[in-house]
Enzyme design. Sequence first.
Site, short mmCIF file in Angstrom:
data_model
loop_
_atom_site.label_atom_id
_atom_site.label_comp_id
_atom_site.label_asym_id
_atom_site.label_seq_id
_atom_site.Cartn_x
_atom_site.Cartn_y
_atom_site.Cartn_z
N TYR A 162 0.84 -1.21 0.00
CA TYR A 162 0.00 0.00 0.00
C TYR A 162 0.88 1.26 0.00
O TYR A 162 0.63 2.21 -0.76
CB TYR A 162 -0.88 -0.08 1.25
N LYS A 166 0.82 4.10 -2.85
CA LYS A 166 0.36 5.44 -2.46
C LYS A 166 1.39 6.50 -2.80
O LYS A 166 1.05 7.59 -3.24
CB LYS A 166 0.01 5.47 -0.97
P1 NAI Z 1 -13.64 3.04 1.87
O1 NAI Z 1 -13.32 1.59 1.86
O2 NAI Z 1 -14.75 3.52 2.70
O3 NAI Z 1 -13.88 3.53 0.38
C1 NAI Z 1 -13.23 2.99 -0.72
C2 NAI Z 1 -14.26 2.67 -1.79
O4 NAI Z 1 -13.57 2.24 -2.96
C3 NAI Z 1 -15.18 1.53 -1.41
O5 NAI Z 1 -16.53 1.96 -1.48
C4 NAI Z 1 -14.90 0.45 -2.42
O6 NAI Z 1 -16.03 -0.29 -2.81
C5 NAI Z 1 -14.34 1.23 -3.57
N1 NAI Z 1 -13.51 0.40 -4.43
C6 NAI Z 1 -12.57 -0.50 -4.08
N2 NAI Z 1 -12.02 -1.05 -5.17
C7 NAI Z 1 -12.58 -0.45 -6.25
C8 NAI Z 1 -12.40 -0.58 -7.64
N3 NAI Z 1 -11.53 -1.42 -8.16
N4 NAI Z 1 -13.15 0.20 -8.45
C9 NAI Z 1 -14.07 1.08 -7.94
N5 NAI Z 1 -14.28 1.22 -6.63
C10 NAI Z 1 -13.55 0.46 -5.78
O7 NAI Z 1 -12.29 3.79 2.26
P2 NAI Z 1 -11.96 5.33 2.57
O8 NAI Z 1 -11.33 5.37 3.89
O9 NAI Z 1 -13.07 6.19 2.27
O10 NAI Z 1 -10.76 5.55 1.54
C11 NAI Z 1 -10.82 6.37 0.39
C12 NAI Z 1 -9.43 6.54 -0.12
O11 NAI Z 1 -8.66 7.25 0.85
C13 NAI Z 1 -8.67 5.29 -0.38
O12 NAI Z 1 -7.88 5.45 -1.54
C14 NAI Z 1 -7.79 5.11 0.82
O13 NAI Z 1 -6.62 4.37 0.54
C15 NAI Z 1 -7.47 6.55 1.12
N6 NAI Z 1 -7.07 6.78 2.50
C16 NAI Z 1 -7.96 6.79 3.52
C17 NAI Z 1 -7.55 7.06 4.81
C18 NAI Z 1 -8.51 7.14 5.91
O14 NAI Z 1 -8.10 7.54 7.01
N7 NAI Z 1 -9.77 6.82 5.69
C19 NAI Z 1 -6.13 7.24 5.12
C20 NAI Z 1 -5.28 7.30 3.99
C21 NAI Z 1 -5.75 7.06 2.72
#
Ligand code: NAI
Length: 736
Positions: A162, A166
């Site tokens: 990851y 990233k």
């Molecule tokens: P989340 O899991 O709630 O949202 C991610 C969404 O992406 C999910 O709804 C999932 O179904 C969708 N997804 C996964 N694979 C996919 C694909 N191949 N095509 C289309 N959609 C797909 O996670 P969150 O926390 O909202 O994360 C959003 C972004 O922020 C991610 O890239 C995560 O790595 C990044 N992030 C989040 C942090 C946090 O504190 N929440 C910290 C650092 C980064």
Amino acid sequence: MSLTFDRRVVLVTGAGGGLGKEYALAFAERGASVVVNDLGADSKGGGKSSAAADKVVDEIKAKGGKAVANYDSVEDGEKLVQAALDAFGRIDIVVNNAGILRDRSFIRTSDLDWDLIHRVHLRGSFLVTRAAWNHMKKQKFGRIIMTASAAGIYGNFGQANYSAAKLGLLGLSNTLAIEGRKYNIHCNTIAPVAGSRLTETVMPPDLVAALKPEYVAPMVLWLCHEQCQENGGLFEVGAGWIGKLRWERTQGGITRQRNQPMTPEAVRDQWDKVCDFTDATKPTSVQESLQSIVSVLSKVESGQDVDAGPTSAPAASSTSGINPTAAVGQKLPPTTFSFSHTQCILYALGVGMSTKDPDHLRFLYEGHPDFGCLPTFGVIPSQAAMMDGGLSSLPGLKIDLTQVLHGEQYLELYKSLPTSGQLTSEATIADILDKGSGAVILLEVNTYSGDELLCFNQFSVFVVGAGGFGGKRTSEKAKPLVPPPQRAPDVVLVDSTTNDQAALYRLSGDWNPLHIDPSFAAMGGFQAPILHGLCSFGFAARHVLKQFAGNDPGRFKAIKVRFVKPVMPGQSLQTEMWKEGSRVHIQCKVKETGAVVLSGAYVDLHETAETSQCLPQAEGDLQSELVFAEIGRRIQDSGGELVKKVNAVFGWEITKDGKNVAEWTIDLKNGSGALHRGAYGGKTDVTFTASDEDFMEVVQGKLNPQKAFFSGKLKIRGNVMLGQKLEVILKDHARL
Ligand code: NAI
């Protein structure tokens, strides 16, 4: 004004939950048409469902917003963008947000763990963005967000796959920012922190609840708004706090000596220096990074700044090559500058004068009776000392010429400049200031014609990275900048520069490739070659001369400016002017962007001793009487010289309220010349008629005789061509 997205089409990937959902809702609420993409996978990338995206679309629609769902994986980038085009006809904003986690300690990371993470995060963002790129390029607008993570920036146990993906996104974003800039496509990277299903496994539940996605979304909206000019930035954002990150680099140490191999021992011995962040620099581009590395080659060759190891004397604590004690007071070898009217005209064209403007002709046509040199041409003879690179040859001034910036300029004229001749300039290092991040060298140049001092220039030269030598910060020798009055400007003049302005200006002698060579300009971190600061300076000065001195170079005394920002050829310069006595404060802006390019600036004018305010009033009603009296005296003084030169008889009829009130004849044909008052018995070659007021305007240079003729203010009978000669006589001999 609130930020809206009324005509914008936004694609948010992974918008079925967590942060993405919040972005989609927020964009829709502010008028955007939103494509809500979500594969509906589980947090490890398994499974598939349309429910997540549909729910968000329903919620948007229920609130009156515009949205469509898309259930493709980001690995099918084209399909996501097509969904936007099909539903809304365009794509303006892409928020790459979709993500999964497959945390493992490094050694247990399988090929699939590695590949899946890279496919969704890095490759997915690449494919979606590439599909949108050409649409953005064509419409000259695009905003892209990449989603990185603190794990990538700092590393995190169990997240090798990851972290790598990233930080890969940051690299991608950095390059897209550069490639997209000229199409108004901006790309920025965020490292968010928010409670979501991705973080609920690693954060305590109360923190997951407290760190709401709505404390991140406004940042994404701002970065995606057309008003936001941020590009290539990296931000950490969470809990309503936002911080920007950048790279810092130590001054470093050179571990190699001329003609000797580089050894691991030398690296070891320099290690403290290599890692010491005192006076760290903050490079922002490959060019900046490379420049300082390449400069090491010449440093090693010259033996400069090389720590020879424990057996030699300790290295100086500062890396600056400046020693003010040795340098201040040093003179550069004198330079000579030969010129003819060609250089004066070329300079006038270089600072934007044009035949479109009739009152510019006096600076563009050597045959013009008032032909003269623009006062700011005074910087040209003096800059030869700088152009020859003489600065870095002085003791105590080991500077890297690629790091030199022109900070400020002061020019004072003691006489009107001639339109040809040979001038000599003598340059002295007047003072050197230590500004920490750099050094300011005050270079003073006196320019002479023979023994006569014509003008004085003070160049303030900023040498990036050369500070820190323990010198003083200010100097009483520096000509101070003066802020303009607080009121709105009295006059604003706008003038456009042409695309070739820098190409033309450089012909006056500033051959720095920064102003013509795109690749050289790119090395300096500019999108394209920039206009010379002294060219904008010339524009501003002539605006003042036109507005407040009737374009009379004799009225110009001095000018001071600070160069704040570069101007691109083709942009328009807007000079704001405030008149305060004999001083005209100026501020120059780029009209298109509003950016201030010259600040703290002013032009000092000579008081108008020779113009109407100070002209002695005629005893009778007629002002012209005094002028004729003066002409008469000069004719006598010339002892026949004028007759030889002119060989003509001029008649003058002065009118007042439409009636002839005085007649004069200037006889420059017979004997040694004479002035007659009243009726003249002989024949005049040409006779002029003008009112007393218009005559005075012509004499004072306020009214061009040709203009006066064509507007009917000046009537001419007889040999019209002789008008040219008369103008010279009036101008030279009527000044009281
Ligand atoms: P989340 O899991 O709630 O949202 C991610 C969404 O992406 C999910 O709804 C999932 O179904 C969708 N997804 C996964 N694979 C996919 C694909 N191949 N095509 C289309 N959609 C797909 O996670 P969150 O926390 O909202 O994360 C959003 C972004 O922020 C991610 O890239 C995560 O790595 C990044 N992030 C989040 C942090 C946090 O504190 N929440 C910290 C650092 C980064």
